[in-house]
Scaffold this motif. Structure first.
Motif, PDB file in Angstrom:
ATOM      1  N   MET A   1       0.789  -1.117   0.057  1.00 13.21           N
ATOM      2  CA  MET A   1       0.077  -0.038   0.010  1.00 13.21           C
ATOM      3  C   MET A   1       0.708   1.331  -0.090  1.00 13.21           C
ATOM      4  O   MET A   1       0.591   2.240  -0.804  1.00 13.21           O
ATOM      5  CB  MET A   1      -0.936  -0.222   1.152  1.00 13.21           C
ATOM      6  N   PHE A   2       1.864   1.121   0.894  1.00  9.43           N
ATOM      7  CA  PHE A   2       3.074   2.385   0.734  1.00  9.43           C
ATOM      8  C   PHE A   2       3.425   2.572  -0.362  1.00  9.43           C
ATOM      9  O   PHE A   2       3.459   3.799  -0.929  1.00  9.43           O
ATOM     10  CB  PHE A   2       4.050   1.910   2.065  1.00  9.43           C
ATOM     11  N   LEU A   3       3.981   1.451  -1.021  1.00 12.51           N
ATOM     12  CA  LEU A   3       4.509   1.884  -2.585  1.00 12.51           C
ATOM     13  C   LEU A   3       3.567   2.359  -3.580  1.00 12.51           C
ATOM     14  O   LEU A   3       4.006   3.260  -4.427  1.00 12.51           O
ATOM     15  CB  LEU A   3       5.122   0.558  -2.972  1.00 12.51           C
ATOM     16  N   LEU A   4       2.396   2.049  -3.455  1.00 11.55           N
ATOM     17  CA  LEU A   4       1.308   2.412  -4.055  1.00 11.55           C
ATOM     18  C   LEU A   4       1.120   4.018  -4.226  1.00 11.55           C
ATOM     19  O   LEU A   4       0.963   4.655  -5.155  1.00 11.55           O
ATOM     20  CB  LEU A   4       0.026   1.715  -4.037  1.00 11.55           C
ATOM     21  N   ARG A   5       1.116   4.473  -2.919  1.00 14.79           N
ATOM     22  CA  ARG A   5       0.876   5.785  -2.704  1.00 14.79           C
ATOM     23  C   ARG A   5       2.297   6.606  -3.171  1.00 14.79           C
ATOM     24  O   ARG A   5       1.915   7.574  -3.765  1.00 14.79           O
ATOM     25  CB  ARG A   5       0.919   6.116  -1.226  1.00 14.79           C
ATOM     26  N   CYS A   6       3.373   5.911  -2.948  1.00 13.86           N
ATOM     27  CA  CYS A   6       4.378   6.689  -3.581  1.00 13.86           C
ATOM     28  C   CYS A   6       4.326   6.692  -5.181  1.00 13.86           C
ATOM     29  O   CYS A   6       4.787   7.841  -5.773  1.00 13.86           O
ATOM     30  CB  CYS A   6       5.680   5.797  -3.216  1.00 13.86           C
ATOM     31  N   VAL A   7       3.829   5.685  -5.759  1.00 13.40           N
ATOM     32  CA  VAL A   7       3.790   5.783  -7.232  1.00 13.40           C
ATOM     33  C   VAL A   7       2.645   6.790  -7.600  1.00 13.40           C
ATOM     34  O   VAL A   7       2.871   7.513  -8.488  1.00 13.40           O
ATOM     35  CB  VAL A   7       3.350   4.409  -7.732  1.00 13.40           C
ATOM     36  N   GLN A   8       1.501   6.960  -6.778  1.00 17.26           N
ATOM     37  CA  GLN A   8       0.351   7.721  -7.144  1.00 17.26           C
ATOM     38  C   GLN A   8       1.034   9.239  -7.001  1.00 17.26           C
ATOM     39  O   GLN A   8       0.524  10.107  -7.611  1.00 17.26           O
ATOM     40  CB  GLN A   8      -0.819   7.445  -6.235  1.00 17.26           C
ATOM     41  N   LEU A   9       1.939   9.525  -5.903  1.00 12.56           N
ATOM     42  CA  LEU A   9       2.405  10.703  -5.801  1.00 12.56           C
ATOM     43  C   LEU A   9       3.713  11.204  -6.815  1.00 12.56           C
ATOM     44  O   LEU A   9       3.965  12.290  -6.773  1.00 12.56           O
ATOM     45  CB  LEU A   9       3.121  10.975  -4.225  1.00 12.56           C
ATOM     46  N   GLY A  10       3.975  10.169  -7.427  1.00  9.77           N
ATOM     47  CA  GLY A  10       5.178  10.241  -8.612  1.00  9.77           C
ATOM     48  C   GLY A  10       6.464  10.341  -7.919  1.00  9.77           C
ATOM     49  O   GLY A  10       7.342  10.963  -8.622  1.00  9.77           O
ATOM     50  N   LEU A  11       6.811   9.716  -6.703  1.00  7.66           N
ATOM     51  CA  LEU A  11       7.983   9.626  -6.029  1.00  7.66           C
ATOM     52  C   LEU A  11       8.805   8.634  -6.886  1.00  7.66           C
ATOM     53  O   LEU A  11       8.433   7.686  -6.977  1.00  7.66           O
ATOM     54  CB  LEU A  11       7.813   9.460  -4.481  1.00  7.66           C
ATOM     55  N   SER A  12       9.913   8.795  -6.780  1.00 12.55           N
ATOM     56  CA  SER A  12      11.115   7.732  -7.468  1.00 12.55           C
ATOM     57  C   SER A  12      11.767   7.171  -6.000  1.00 12.55           C
ATOM     58  O   SER A  12      11.596   7.541  -4.894  1.00 12.55           O
ATOM     59  CB  SER A  12      12.241   8.332  -8.013  1.00 12.55           C
ATOM     60  N   ILE A  13      12.404   6.144  -6.303  1.00 14.60           N
ATOM     61  CA  ILE A  13      13.131   5.132  -5.308  1.00 14.60           C
ATOM     62  C   ILE A  13      14.090   6.398  -4.451  1.00 14.60           C
ATOM     63  O   ILE A  13      14.310   6.272  -3.282  1.00 14.60           O
ATOM     64  CB  ILE A  13      13.939   4.159  -5.889  1.00 14.60           C
ATOM     65  N   CYS A  14      14.836   7.164  -5.255  1.00 11.60           N
ATOM     66  CA  CYS A  14      15.697   7.996  -4.572  1.00 11.60           C
ATOM     67  C   CYS A  14      14.998   9.059  -3.807  1.00 11.60           C
ATOM     68  O   CYS A  14      15.845   9.626  -2.729  1.00 11.60           O
ATOM     69  CB  CYS A  14      16.377   8.758  -5.830  1.00 11.60           C
ATOM     70  N   ASP A  15      13.925   9.358  -3.902  1.00  8.74           N
ATOM     71  CA  ASP A  15      12.922  10.342  -3.049  1.00  8.74           C
ATOM     72  C   ASP A  15      12.697   9.582  -1.804  1.00  8.74           C
ATOM     73  O   ASP A  15      12.559  10.557  -0.836  1.00  8.74           O
ATOM     74  CB  ASP A  15      11.586  10.711  -3.615  1.00  8.74           C
ATOM     75  N   LEU A  16      12.704   8.427  -1.960  1.00  9.74           N
ATOM     76  CA  LEU A  16      12.340   7.373  -0.485  1.00  9.74           C
ATOM     77  C   LEU A  16      13.574   7.974   0.501  1.00  9.74           C
ATOM     78  O   LEU A  16      13.329   7.517   1.955  1.00  9.74           O
ATOM     79  CB  LEU A  16      11.890   6.265  -1.021  1.00  9.74           C
ATOM     80  N   ASP A  17      14.657   7.941  -0.078  1.00 10.10           N
ATOM     81  CA  ASP A  17      15.796   8.215   0.920  1.00 10.10           C
ATOM     82  C   ASP A  17      15.719   9.342   1.855  1.00 10.10           C
ATOM     83  O   ASP A  17      16.141   9.595   2.760  1.00 10.10           O
ATOM     84  CB  ASP A  17      17.223   8.136   0.163  1.00 10.10           C
ATOM     85  N   LEU A  18      14.949  10.423   1.117  1.00 10.09           N
ATOM     86  CA  LEU A  18      14.995  11.850   1.631  1.00 10.09           C
ATOM     87  C   LEU A  18      13.577  11.954   2.394  1.00 10.09           C
ATOM     88  O   LEU A  18      13.609  13.130   3.378  1.00 10.09           O
ATOM     89  CB  LEU A  18      15.006  12.932   0.680  1.00 10.09           C
ATOM     90  N   LEU A  19      12.603  11.160   2.213  1.00  9.62           N
ATOM     91  CA  LEU A  19      11.295  11.423   2.860  1.00  9.62           C
ATOM     92  C   LEU A  19      11.118  10.482   3.944  1.00  9.62           C
ATOM     93  O   LEU A  19      11.258   9.211   3.889  1.00  9.62           O
ATOM     94  CB  LEU A  19      10.000  11.536   1.862  1.00  9.62           C
ATOM     95  N   SER A  20      10.292  10.794   5.155  1.00  8.34           N
ATOM     96  CA  SER A  20       9.760   9.894   5.968  1.00  8.34           C
ATOM     97  C   SER A  20       8.557   9.081   5.395  1.00  8.34           C
ATOM     98  O   SER A  20       7.742   9.740   4.671  1.00  8.34           O
ATOM     99  CB  SER A  20       9.696  10.289   7.287  1.00  8.34           C
TER     100      SER A  20
END
Length: 50
Positions: free
Chosen positions: A1-20
């Protein structure tokens, strides 16, 4: 579910290092609120009175 939300927001894997997880959840909630039509929208006068 978390990764689906990331995709819906247009976040990349690199963005996940910077965001909680909490920040991403907040971003998702706010993005859903953007689509909501509010009956009354505050004006500058309303903010001045506040």
């Amino acid at each position: 579910m978390f990764l689906l939300r990331c995709v819906q927001l247009g976040l990349s894997i690199c963005d996940l290092d910077l965001l909680s997880i909490g920040l991403i959840n907040d971003m998702y909630v706010e993005s859903r609120n953007d689509e909501h039509k509010y009956a009354v929208v505050a004006t500058q006068k309303d903010f001045d009175l506040f």
